[in-house]
Design a protein around this motif. Structure first.
Motif, PDB file in Angstrom:
ATOM      1  N   VAL A 571       0.849  -1.189   0.000  1.00 38.67           N
ATOM      2  CA  VAL A 571       0.000   0.000   0.000  1.00 38.67           C
ATOM      3  C   VAL A 571       0.881   1.234   0.000  1.00 38.67           C
ATOM      4  N   ASP A 572       0.423   2.244  -0.695  1.00 32.69           N
ATOM      5  CA  ASP A 572       1.162   3.506  -0.809  1.00 32.69           C
ATOM      6  C   ASP A 572       0.437   4.547   0.041  1.00 32.69           C
ATOM      7  N   LEU A 573       1.016   4.887   1.180  1.00 28.45           N
ATOM      8  CA  LEU A 573       0.387   5.816   2.123  1.00 28.45           C
ATOM      9  C   LEU A 573       1.066   7.183   2.015  1.00 28.45           C
ATOM     10  N   THR A 574       0.258   8.213   1.832  1.00 31.61           N
ATOM     11  CA  THR A 574       0.810   9.569   1.682  1.00 31.61           C
ATOM     12  C   THR A 574       0.260  10.552   2.709  1.00 31.61           C
ATOM     13  N   GLU A 575      -0.838  10.203   3.350  1.00 33.48           N
ATOM     14  CA  GLU A 575      -1.391  11.038   4.409  1.00 33.48           C
ATOM     15  C   GLU A 575      -1.374  10.233   5.704  1.00 33.48           C
ATOM     16  N   PHE A 576      -0.972  10.881   6.788  1.00 38.56           N
ATOM     17  CA  PHE A 576      -0.665  10.148   8.009  1.00 38.56           C
ATOM     18  C   PHE A 576      -1.453  10.705   9.192  1.00 38.56           C
ATOM     19  N   SER A 577      -2.283   9.855   9.793  1.00 39.35           N
ATOM     20  CA  SER A 577      -3.032  10.232  10.990  1.00 39.35           C
ATOM     21  C   SER A 577      -2.212   9.899  12.234  1.00 39.35           C
ATOM     22  N   ASP A 578      -2.625  10.441  13.376  1.00 39.89           N
ATOM     23  CA  ASP A 578      -1.909  10.171  14.625  1.00 39.89           C
ATOM     24  C   ASP A 578      -1.913   8.680  14.972  1.00 39.89           C
ATOM     25  N   PRO A 579      -3.048   7.976  14.863  1.00 37.93           N
ATOM     26  CA  PRO A 579      -3.005   6.540  15.145  1.00 37.93           C
ATOM     27  C   PRO A 579      -2.074   5.783  14.200  1.00 37.93           C
ATOM     28  N   MET A 580      -2.026   6.226  12.966  1.00 39.60           N
ATOM     29  CA  MET A 580      -1.130   5.598  11.998  1.00 39.60           C
ATOM     30  C   MET A 580       0.329   5.775  12.432  1.00 39.60           C
ATOM     31  N   VAL A 581       0.672   6.976  12.887  1.00 40.89           N
ATOM     32  CA  VAL A 581       2.038   7.255  13.333  1.00 40.89           C
ATOM     33  C   VAL A 581       2.392   6.402  14.542  1.00 40.89           C
ATOM     34  N   THR A 582       1.440   6.199  15.430  1.00 38.08           N
ATOM     35  CA  THR A 582       1.677   5.321  16.579  1.00 38.08           C
ATOM     36  C   THR A 582       2.070   3.920  16.126  1.00 38.08           C
ATOM     37  N   ASP A 583       1.385   3.423  15.123  1.00 34.10           N
ATOM     38  CA  ASP A 583       1.708   2.095  14.607  1.00 34.10           C
ATOM     39  C   ASP A 583       3.018   2.091  13.829  1.00 34.10           C
ATOM     40  N   PHE A 584       3.287   3.162  13.103  1.00 38.96           N
ATOM     41  CA  PHE A 584       4.576   3.275  12.421  1.00 38.96           C
ATOM     42  C   PHE A 584       5.713   3.158  13.442  1.00 38.96           C
ATOM     43  N   SER A 585       5.528   3.847  14.565  1.00 38.05           N
ATOM     44  CA  SER A 585       6.549   3.828  15.607  1.00 38.05           C
ATOM     45  C   SER A 585       6.775   2.414  16.120  1.00 38.05           C
ATOM     46  N   ALA A 586       5.704   1.685  16.325  1.00 37.53           N
ATOM     47  CA  ALA A 586       5.829   0.307  16.801  1.00 37.53           C
ATOM     48  C   ALA A 586       6.537  -0.568  15.775  1.00 37.53           C
ATOM     49  N   MET A 587       6.217  -0.387  14.498  1.00 37.81           N
ATOM     50  CA  MET A 587       6.852  -1.182  13.455  1.00 37.81           C
ATOM     51  C   MET A 587       8.341  -0.843  13.336  1.00 37.81           C
ATOM     52  N   LEU A 588       8.675   0.438  13.414  1.00 42.73           N
ATOM     53  CA  LEU A 588      10.077   0.834  13.314  1.00 42.73           C
ATOM     54  C   LEU A 588      10.882   0.262  14.479  1.00 42.73           C
ATOM     55  N   GLU A 589      10.316   0.325  15.672  1.00 37.69           N
ATOM     56  CA  GLU A 589      11.039  -0.213  16.821  1.00 37.69           C
ATOM     57  C   GLU A 589      11.154  -1.728  16.722  1.00 37.69           C
ATOM     58  N   HIS A 590      10.152  -2.371  16.184  1.00 39.54           N
ATOM     59  CA  HIS A 590      10.205  -3.824  15.975  1.00 39.54           C
ATOM     60  C   HIS A 590      11.331  -4.167  15.000  1.00 39.54           C
ATOM     61  N   TYR A 591      11.451  -3.389  13.940  1.00 40.91           N
ATOM     62  CA  TYR A 591      12.515  -3.589  12.956  1.00 40.91           C
ATOM     63  C   TYR A 591      13.891  -3.411  13.611  1.00 40.91           C
ATOM     64  N   ALA A 592      14.077  -2.266  14.302  1.00 45.11           N
ATOM     65  CA  ALA A 592      15.377  -1.977  14.905  1.00 45.11           C
ATOM     66  C   ALA A 592      15.714  -2.967  16.009  1.00 45.11           C
ATOM     67  N   ASP A 593      14.707  -3.382  16.762  1.00 39.55           N
ATOM     68  CA  ASP A 593      14.914  -4.359  17.827  1.00 39.55           C
ATOM     69  C   ASP A 593      15.511  -5.640  17.258  1.00 39.55           C
ATOM     70  N   ARG A 594      14.966  -6.081  16.134  1.00 43.68           N
ATOM     71  CA  ARG A 594      15.465  -7.299  15.497  1.00 43.68           C
ATOM     72  C   ARG A 594      16.911  -7.137  15.050  1.00 43.68           C
ATOM     73  N   TYR A 595      17.239  -5.994  14.438  1.00 42.64           N
ATOM     74  CA  TYR A 595      18.615  -5.756  13.974  1.00 42.64           C
ATOM     75  C   TYR A 595      19.595  -5.861  15.145  1.00 42.64           C
ATOM     76  N   PHE A 596      19.336  -5.112  16.215  1.00 41.70           N
ATOM     77  CA  PHE A 596      20.300  -5.067  17.316  1.00 41.70           C
ATOM     78  C   PHE A 596      20.349  -6.387  18.080  1.00 41.70           C
ATOM     79  N   GLN A 597      19.241  -7.098  18.129  1.00 43.52           N
ATOM     80  CA  GLN A 597      19.255  -8.406  18.774  1.00 43.52           C
ATOM     81  C   GLN A 597      20.122  -9.387  17.995  1.00 43.52           C
ATOM     82  N   VAL A 598      19.961  -9.406  16.682  1.00 42.16           N
ATOM     83  CA  VAL A 598      20.742 -10.316  15.846  1.00 42.16           C
ATOM     84  C   VAL A 598      22.236 -10.030  15.986  1.00 42.16           C
TER      85      VAL A 598
END
Length: 771
Positions: A571-598
């Motif tokens: 999906v191509d998202l171009t407009e961002f709501s506050d709830p969407m940003v909250t989930d973006f934050s969770a996904m980004l931290e999930h990604y980074a968590d995996r990198y540093f754990q590995v």
């Protein structure tokens, strides 16, 4: 340029009088000028906009000038922007520059960022230093032949025949839409004190003439600037050896008095010694602890190796005669050493870039003296050519200095002198990127390093300056991380002098400032198919676990995604709501968590007793989510921070993370070195470099969360740019001739001699009071 020494005892009014002299100086040069603003009307023009600053008109005795007080001590950024109501149209001009007179009436130099922006949002970014107690005219070239040529250098020598000072190119778009220039901004950032500037005569100037040979004949046989004179410029091998002999007689070969064999604070309290470096919070301050149990602060110099001393010569050979990278190679191209081509390839040598080749007044033959300093780069990050021959003037000068051609003997002599210097200058360790030949000298602590490279899948933050980010959910990444950690362990062999391990460097994780820049990893990955992106599959699973039904996600996000399968397809998202940003934050931290754990798991599997130092965040490539993930897994979190100091306003997150942290890189440079680009942070002179070094280091020593700082780098960049990306900065403790910059050395000796007393001295005072 008005001599700053004549201004040291002058008042602000006297300085502003000299601004008029700057203008008259320009008249004498007969450069064509078009005045945009002076301040004789007695009013501050509406086009001048302030950011964390105050402005007032001052009487120069011969008219008015505009004084700015930049409140940079209390704010991350401060400055002013010139933005007319109607954008400027400068498209009909020939070669020209934006110029103004600037005075600095204070005893500290000012590093000034300058950005021109057009109405499409393109930016043209430069910087300049305004010397302490000085006044001069500074210009930013916006149209001219220099802006259309790729030289392979981060900054070029001036092409204008002028006494004015050119504002040094940094990054962005060299060619703006000159029919619609929206603004020109002047600012300071990351400064530890307020600054004052006085400006006048804002104008456009056109050159009286251009130097057609400004790129020719730049480099002499010692790798120095052939067109400038400067302190300790070498004219002969005899002079080089005389300077070296005088220095060698002053060097020590043991740590400073009051220090342990590992450089810890032997005069301080002794804690538990484990035989390896570790961390501990002591009296509210994070600290490293050396293998014997003494408090340790890592003050050091990074990049002590020959890999980045080579420059592109403008010659090439038949690429089919050059060995190509092995698929299992773990060393990036810019760290591959000289990487000399086989002798049969030399027969195919030809000029690939006349522009580069003509920069050098001398290059040896391959089979002659110093011919073994040629190398090769199979690829470059940026430059005038895509690949080609290189030459290391620094290594050639080491051969001249020591009178040695045998590589083993030469490197042994270089290493012994280098460690003697580190100990004599009071440093307690090396920084990152030290030649592995230092690993088992057992004379000074060091940090090992590695890069996880390979054919694993990647994701993009939208920046990807050095390269795309790895996809840590790809099994191939896990495999390559393991191989990298094993290679580092094989090099270190459990040596207790290895304080820790850095893995990877300055990855483009994201940048605070906008939703798109901070969460680019997530936004870009969501456009991809989960079938070919393991990270995308993880993001879909994370959202499915949270929402259960796609309708619930749509209600929260305000979207109309048809199904979980549709989300998985992209999906191509171009407009961002506050709830969407909250989930973006969770996904980004999930990604980074995996990198540093590995990465941590791989390092600790092979090196359980050594500290994992993280991935060396760049200030332009980090977010709160990624920092939190690093703090969860790294023993010490590392940051590369190129500003004038570490101030509380920029580093409040350290208290929130409450983890030991370290500055992996900082530096400054000046133009009196003979190089044409000072570096990322500008000083006015070699003496000012020392002053700025001390200010930065003391700001780190005083921070309770920081356990060290590493200067980047040991050796100046090549005058014509390092081979991989053209960096040509005066950022070394030593020149290309291996001669130290004494003012910088003196500042380091003073700071390093007192660093433990400054950092932990109250502990002894408290102990004495208790007794």
């Amino acid at each position: 340029m008005i001599n700053k020494n004549t201004l040291a005892s002058l008042s602000l009014a006297s300085v502003t009088v000299l601004l008029g002299a700057c203008r008259n100086q320009g008249d004498a040069q007969k450069e064509s000028e078009t005045l945009l603003w002076n301040f004789e009307s007695g009013q501050i023009p509406a086009a001048f906009q302030l950011e964390n600053a105050k402005a007032e008109l001052v009487n120069s005795g011969d008219g008015s000038a505009l004084k700015f007080i930049l409140n940079s001590k209390a704010h991350k950024d401060a400055g002013f922007t010139i933005a007319p109501e109607t954008p400027w149209n400068w498209s009909e001009l020939g070669n020209f520059a934006f110029a103004l007179d600037i005075a600095n009436p204070k005893p500290s130099s000012v590093h000034l960022y300058v950005t021109a922006t057009d109405t499409s949002g393109k930016t043209h970014n430069r910087n300049i230093q305004i010397a302490e107690n000085s006044a001069g005219t500074y210009f930013m070239e916006l149209k001219g032949p220099d802006l259309t040529v790729e030289t392979g250098m981060r900054g070029n020598p001036p092409s204008w025949n002028t006494e004015y000072q050119d504002i040094i190119w940094r990054w962005g778009d060299k060619q703006l839409d000159l029919s619609a220039v929206e603004s020109v901004k002047f600012s300071v950032a990351g400064v530890l004190e307020d600054k004052t500037l006085v400006i006048d005569n804002v104008r456009l100037i056109q050159p009286k003439s251009l130097d057609e040979n400004y790129l020719s004949g730049l480099v002499d046989k010692f790798g120095q600037n052939a067109k400038r004179d400067f302190v300790n410029k070498v004219d002969s091998v005899e002079q080089l050896r005389e300077i070296a002999s005088a220095e060698q007689s002053q060097l020590r070969d043991t740590p400073l008095p009051g220090r342990s064999q590992f450089g810890g604070w032997a005069d301080g309290p002794q804690l538990e010694g484990t035989g390896y470096f570790r961390t501990e919070k002591v009296d509210g301050k994070w600290a490293l602890v050396d293998p014997e149990g003494y408090l340790f602060f890592s003050s050091g110099i990074a990049n002590v190796r020959l890999a980045n001393t080579s420059t592109i010569t403008g010659y090439d050979v038949d690429p089919s005669a050059v060995p190509q990278r092995d698929e299992n190679d773990l060393t990036p191209e810019d760290s591959a050493g000289l990487n000399r081509v086989p002798l049969p390839a030399v027969a195919t040598r030809y000029v690939s870039s006349p522009l580069r080749a003509e920069m050098f007044n001398w290059l040896p033959s391959y089979d002659g003296p110093q011919g073994d300093n040629f190398g090769y780069r199979r690829e470059v990050h940026t430059g005038a050519v895509e690949r080609g021959e290189t030459f290391s003037f620094y290594r050639a000068n080491l051969q001249r200095k020591y009178g040695l051609d045998d590589n083993a003997e030469l490197m042994a002599a270089w290493r012994e002198t280098t460690v003697d210097r580190m100990l004599s200058w009071g440093f307690t360790s090396f920084g990152n990127w030290v030649d592995p030949g230092y690993y088992h000298m057992d004379r000074i602590p060091y940090f090992a390093n590695g890069w996880i490279i390979g054919d694993f899948k990647t994701v993009s933050s939208g920046n990807d300056y050095w390269s795309p980010l790895p996809d840590p959910f790809d099994p191939e990444f896990v495999k390559r991380a393991d191989i990298t950690a094993q290679q580092i362990a094989d090099q270190v062999q459990g040596n207790p002098w290895c304080a820790g391990v850095f893995v990877d460097n300055e990855k483009s994780w994201g940048q605070e400032g906008s939703i798109a820049s901070q969460y680019g990893v997530v936004i870009n990955t969501l456009t991809r198919s989960a079938d070919e992106s393991p990270s995308k599959a993880q993001f879909v699973e994370l959202m499915r676990d949270k929402y259960g039904e796609i309708a619930a996600l749509n209600r929260n996000w305000g979207t109309e995604i048809a199904s979980w399968d549709a989300l998985a397809e992209g999906v191509d998202l171009t407009e961002f709501s506050d709830p969407m940003v909250t989930d973006f934050s969770a996904m980004l931290e999930h990604y980074a968590d995996r990198y540093f754990q590995v990465v941590r798991d791989a390092v600790k599997n092979y090196m359980p007793h050594h500290l994992y130092m993280g991935a060396r965040f760049a200030s332009w490539g980090t977010t709160p989510e990624v920092r939190r993930a690093a703090a969860k897994y790294a023993d010490v979190v590392s940051y590369n921070y190129y500003k004038e100091g570490v101030s509380e306003k920029s580093w409040q997150f350290l208290a929130e993370l409450d983890r030991p942290s370290i500055i992996g890189e900082f530096h400054n440079g000046a133009l009196d070195s003979g190089l044409v680009n000072p570096g990322l942070i500008l000083a006015s002179s070699q003496a000012d470099r020392g002053k700025k070094y001390a200010e930065y280091m003391n700001s780190v020593i005083d921070n309770p969360y920081l356990v060290g700082a590493h200067w980047f780098q040991y050796i100046d960049s090549p005058l014509t740019g390092r081979a991989y990306d053209g960096e040509n900065y005066n950022i070394g403790f030593v020149r290309v001739t291996d001669i130290p910059y004494q003012p910088l050395v003196d500042a380091a000796v003073e700071v390093n001699s007192n660093l433990y007393q400054r950092r932990f001295g109250e502990m002894l005072e408290a102990s004495a009071d208790a007794q």
